[in-house]
Design a protein around this motif. Structure first.
Motif, short mmCIF file in Angstrom:
data_model
loop_
_atom_site.label_atom_id
_atom_site.label_comp_id
_atom_site.label_asym_id
_atom_site.label_seq_id
_atom_site.Cartn_x
_atom_site.Cartn_y
_atom_site.Cartn_z
N PHE A 3 0.88 -1.15 0.07
CA PHE A 3 -0.12 0.10 0.02
C PHE A 3 0.77 1.32 0.12
N ALA A 4 2.12 1.23 0.60
CA ALA A 4 2.61 2.50 0.66
C ALA A 4 3.45 2.73 -0.57
N ALA A 5 3.88 1.77 -1.26
CA ALA A 5 4.45 1.62 -2.79
C ALA A 5 3.47 2.32 -3.78
N ARG A 6 2.14 1.73 -3.75
CA ARG A 6 1.39 2.40 -4.78
C ARG A 6 0.87 3.85 -4.41
N SER A 7 0.77 4.03 -3.09
CA SER A 7 0.37 5.23 -2.67
C SER A 7 1.51 6.43 -2.82
N PHE A 8 2.40 6.08 -2.53
CA PHE A 8 3.67 7.12 -2.59
C PHE A 8 4.13 7.39 -4.03
N GLY A 9 3.89 6.16 -4.91
CA GLY A 9 4.01 6.41 -6.29
C GLY A 9 3.06 7.26 -7.07
N GLN A 10 1.68 7.38 -6.74
CA GLN A 10 0.99 8.31 -6.86
C GLN A 10 1.09 9.70 -6.15
N PHE A 11 1.75 9.71 -5.09
CA PHE A 11 2.02 11.16 -4.60
C PHE A 11 3.24 11.69 -5.26
N ILE A 12 4.23 10.69 -5.53
CA ILE A 12 5.38 11.61 -6.40
C ILE A 12 4.84 11.85 -7.63
N THR A 13 4.05 11.17 -8.39
CA THR A 13 3.64 11.50 -9.95
C THR A 13 2.88 12.73 -9.78
N ALA A 14 2.12 12.95 -8.58
CA ALA A 14 1.22 14.22 -8.77
C ALA A 14 2.06 15.27 -8.41
N ARG A 15 3.10 15.18 -7.58
CA ARG A 15 3.81 16.48 -7.28
C ARG A 15 4.71 16.60 -8.55
N LYS A 16 4.98 15.52 -9.40
CA LYS A 16 5.93 16.02 -10.65
C LYS A 16 4.89 16.91 -11.58
N GLN A 25 -5.52 12.07 -1.41
CA GLN A 25 -6.63 13.15 -2.19
C GLN A 25 -6.09 14.16 -2.89
N LEU A 26 -6.48 14.19 -4.18
CA LEU A 26 -5.96 15.45 -5.08
C LEU A 26 -6.52 16.79 -4.46
N LYS A 27 -5.86 17.64 -4.20
CA LYS A 27 -6.49 19.01 -3.84
C LYS A 27 -6.47 19.98 -4.74
N SER A 28 -5.94 19.53 -6.21
CA SER A 28 -6.01 20.75 -7.32
C SER A 28 -6.05 19.98 -8.64
N PRO A 29 -6.70 20.51 -9.42
CA PRO A 29 -7.17 19.87 -10.76
C PRO A 29 -6.11 19.28 -11.39
N ILE A 30 -6.20 18.13 -12.10
CA ILE A 30 -5.19 17.54 -13.02
C ILE A 30 -5.16 18.35 -14.46
N PRO A 31 -3.81 18.52 -14.70
CA PRO A 31 -3.68 19.60 -15.86
C PRO A 31 -4.19 18.97 -17.00
N ASP A 32 -3.83 17.70 -17.52
CA ASP A 32 -4.28 16.94 -18.63
C ASP A 32 -4.56 15.72 -18.71
N ARG A 33 -4.68 15.24 -19.82
CA ARG A 33 -5.11 13.52 -19.74
C ARG A 33 -3.92 12.83 -19.72
N LYS A 34 -2.73 13.20 -20.04
CA LYS A 34 -1.35 12.47 -19.87
C LYS A 34 -1.24 12.34 -18.51
N ALA A 35 -1.36 13.64 -17.54
CA ALA A 35 -1.08 13.41 -16.26
C ALA A 35 -2.25 12.48 -15.53
N LEU A 36 -3.27 12.71 -15.97
CA LEU A 36 -4.38 11.79 -15.42
C LEU A 36 -3.92 10.17 -15.72
N PHE A 37 -3.52 9.75 -16.96
CA PHE A 37 -3.16 8.31 -17.20
C PHE A 37 -2.01 8.11 -16.40
N ASP A 38 -0.91 9.02 -16.20
CA ASP A 38 0.46 8.49 -15.41
C ASP A 38 0.11 8.52 -14.04
N ILE A 39 -0.83 9.08 -13.38
CA ILE A 39 -1.23 8.89 -11.83
C ILE A 39 -2.00 7.52 -11.74
N GLY A 40 -2.62 7.22 -12.71
CA GLY A 40 -3.52 5.75 -12.53
C GLY A 40 -2.52 4.88 -12.81
#
Length: 487
Positions: free
Chosen positions: A247-260, A289-304
């Motif tokens: 759970f830590a690996a998948r959550s921190f992976g999303q966290f780092i991708t969102a911050r990117k 939890q995402l607290k700001s909008p996702i910039p585009d569909r590429k970022a949305l794909f990468d987070i998932g």
């Protein structure tokens, strides 16, 4: 009563995490409708002195509450859509006695409207008309350049004129009719700027330690051992540490991708839960939890993608290594996904293949697998990864489908997938819990800021590959495969 309380808590967390930000309907109203069948069945059992509700009544109750639940979600969307497109009534004159109705005021005055029109060069996006609503402005017109160039130009012009007052959203709800929407940015208000910080490491660490306790306890409960040092080393920690790592690996992976992508996001928060016979995991996972909008569909794909990929690279090796150390027992008459002491390997194509490779000839048609604690952690990771790969809503798979096919088509795929899984659950009852949970999720995802820009061909291929992996994880092993494997 403890089971009822925990089920209510799980339902509440489920709705607040995945549903609340997609509709204006109250969380408590949605929760009440979702829990109503359970409450009615409990009352029926008490009043009738232990007799269960007839099956036909139960089906009608669940179906009616499901229809009402989906209607309430859609009603919240309809109200928002109507408000977005219908122009408000002219504001009443300001009185010294009564303040004006702020909800009916336009977000722009006449001078600002003129400034906004200059933000749309005719060679980039020919602006035809504006539609006002209290939260922002819909700008309709004709696209005359590439979506990427149009969005970049319009966003820069709007930011130059209005600063961070608006989020600039570019979407295409109907094919060939893209439009811009300027939504008031809550972070630009005084309340938004004074909101609590997102990164709360102390709170996240406390939840992690509590979840480590409940998962260690779960590792002991599965095998029925008392908490001794030997039991902790043999069963407690070999389960809790790998499952927390997953759970830590998948959550921190999303966290780092969102911050990117410069998206505001919270730290992963683990959710501890007391291990129970019907849900002996000790946790329902970790979430951000995402607290700001996702910039585009590429970022949305990468987070998932990162969430699903990190889940697989941790859970599959854990499952494979744990199966080598697992043993074979007699196949029970009734089993489920959480029957770790006698798990039917035919529940999943992946489990059937890995089980046969790890155990060999001992895995016969009348045999089940008694999972090693590490294999339990791997199997839990595989189940959570498979659930999140479902192409629905805000799940990892839903984000990827939205990114690849667009928001509207992604929602259609999500609705079809929910009913397909429900059909499979009729034949394979162990999928019923997943089918019910997915029916509670809205299929339509929120748009990204630039929702017109499509992803590249590489992401298209990876998205389709993710669907293939989902089928391998979820679908039961077919007859020809079990025959070939001697199972």
């Amino acid at each position: 009563m403890i089971w009822l309380f925990l089920l209510g808590l799980f339902t509440y967390l489920f709705i607040t995490q995945w549903v609340s930000n997609l509709t204006r309907t109250s969380v408590w109203l949605l929760w009440s409708v979702a829990m109503l069948p359970v409450f009615v069945m409990v009352v029926w059992t008490i009043v009738s002195r232990g007799q269960t509700m007839p099956t036909q009544y139960s089906l009608v109750l669940f179906a009616g509450c499901l229809v009402l639940y989906l209607y309430l979600i859609q009603r919240g969307r309809i109200e928002r859509s109507t408000m977005d497109t219908a122009p408000p009534a002219p504001p009443e004159p300001i009185s010294e006695i009564q303040p004006p109705n702020l909800a009916s005021l336009r977000p722009l005055n006449q001078a600002e409207e003129s400034s906004l029109q200059t933000c749309f060069p005719w060679s980039v996006f020919y602006l035809k008309h504006l539609e006002y609503h209290p939260q922002g402005v819909v700008c309709r017109g004709q696209l005359r350049t590439t979506p990427e160039a149009a969005y970049r130009t319009i966003r820069e012009n709007v930011e130059a004129q209005f600063g961070d007052r608006f989020h600039v959203i570019f979407q295409e709800y109907y094919p060939g009719e893209p439009f811009f929407e300027l939504v008031v940015n809550p972070a630009a208000t005084i309340e938004g700027k004074n909101s609590p910080v997102l990164i709360r490491p102390g709170f996240a660490a406390a939840l992690f330690l509590l979840t480590m306790f409940t998962t260690t306890w779960a590792g002991l409960q599965v095998v029925g051992r008392v908490p001794t040092i030997a039991a902790l080393l043999e069963n407690g920690f070999p389960y809790s540490i790998p499952v927390l790592l997953f759970f830590a690996a998948r959550s921190f992976g999303q966290f780092i991708t969102a911050r990117k992508y410069k998206i505001a996001i919270t730290l992963p928060y683990f959710v501890p839960i007391i291990p129970l016979p019907f849900f002996p995991l000790g946790t329902i996972g970790a979430f951000t939890q995402l607290k700001s909008p996702i910039p585009d569909r590429k970022a949305l794909f990468d987070i998932g993608l990162v969430g699903a990929f990190m889940g697989l690279i941790i859970s599959i090796p854990l499952l494979a290594w744990g199966l080598v150390q697992s043993s074979v027992v007699a196949l029970p008459n009734q089993g489920g996904l959480f029957n770790f002491q006698a798990l039917d390997p035919r529940f999943s194509i992946l489990l059937a293949i890995f089980g046969k490779l790890a155990i060999g000839r001992e895995l016969t048609p009348d045999a089940a697998i008694r999972l090693n604690p590490m294999a339990i952690a791997g199997w839990v990771g595989v189940m959570f990864t498979a659930f999140n790969l479902m192409p629905i809503g805000q799940l990892d798979g839903g984000r990827m489908i939205h990114a690849v096919f667009g928001r509207r088509m992604g929602a259609r795929i999500g609705r079809i997938s929910r009913f397909l899984l429900l059909g499979f659950a009729i034949v394979y009852p162990h999928l019923l819990l997943w089918a019910v949970l997915l029916l509670l999720l809205p299929a339509l995802n929120e748009p990204t800021l630039n929702d017109v820009l499509e992803v590249d061909s590489f992401r298209d291929i990876v998205g389709l590959l993710a669907l293939v992996i989902l089928m391998i994880l979820v679908l039961p092993a077919p007859k020809f495969l079990t025959t070939a494997l001697g199972m």
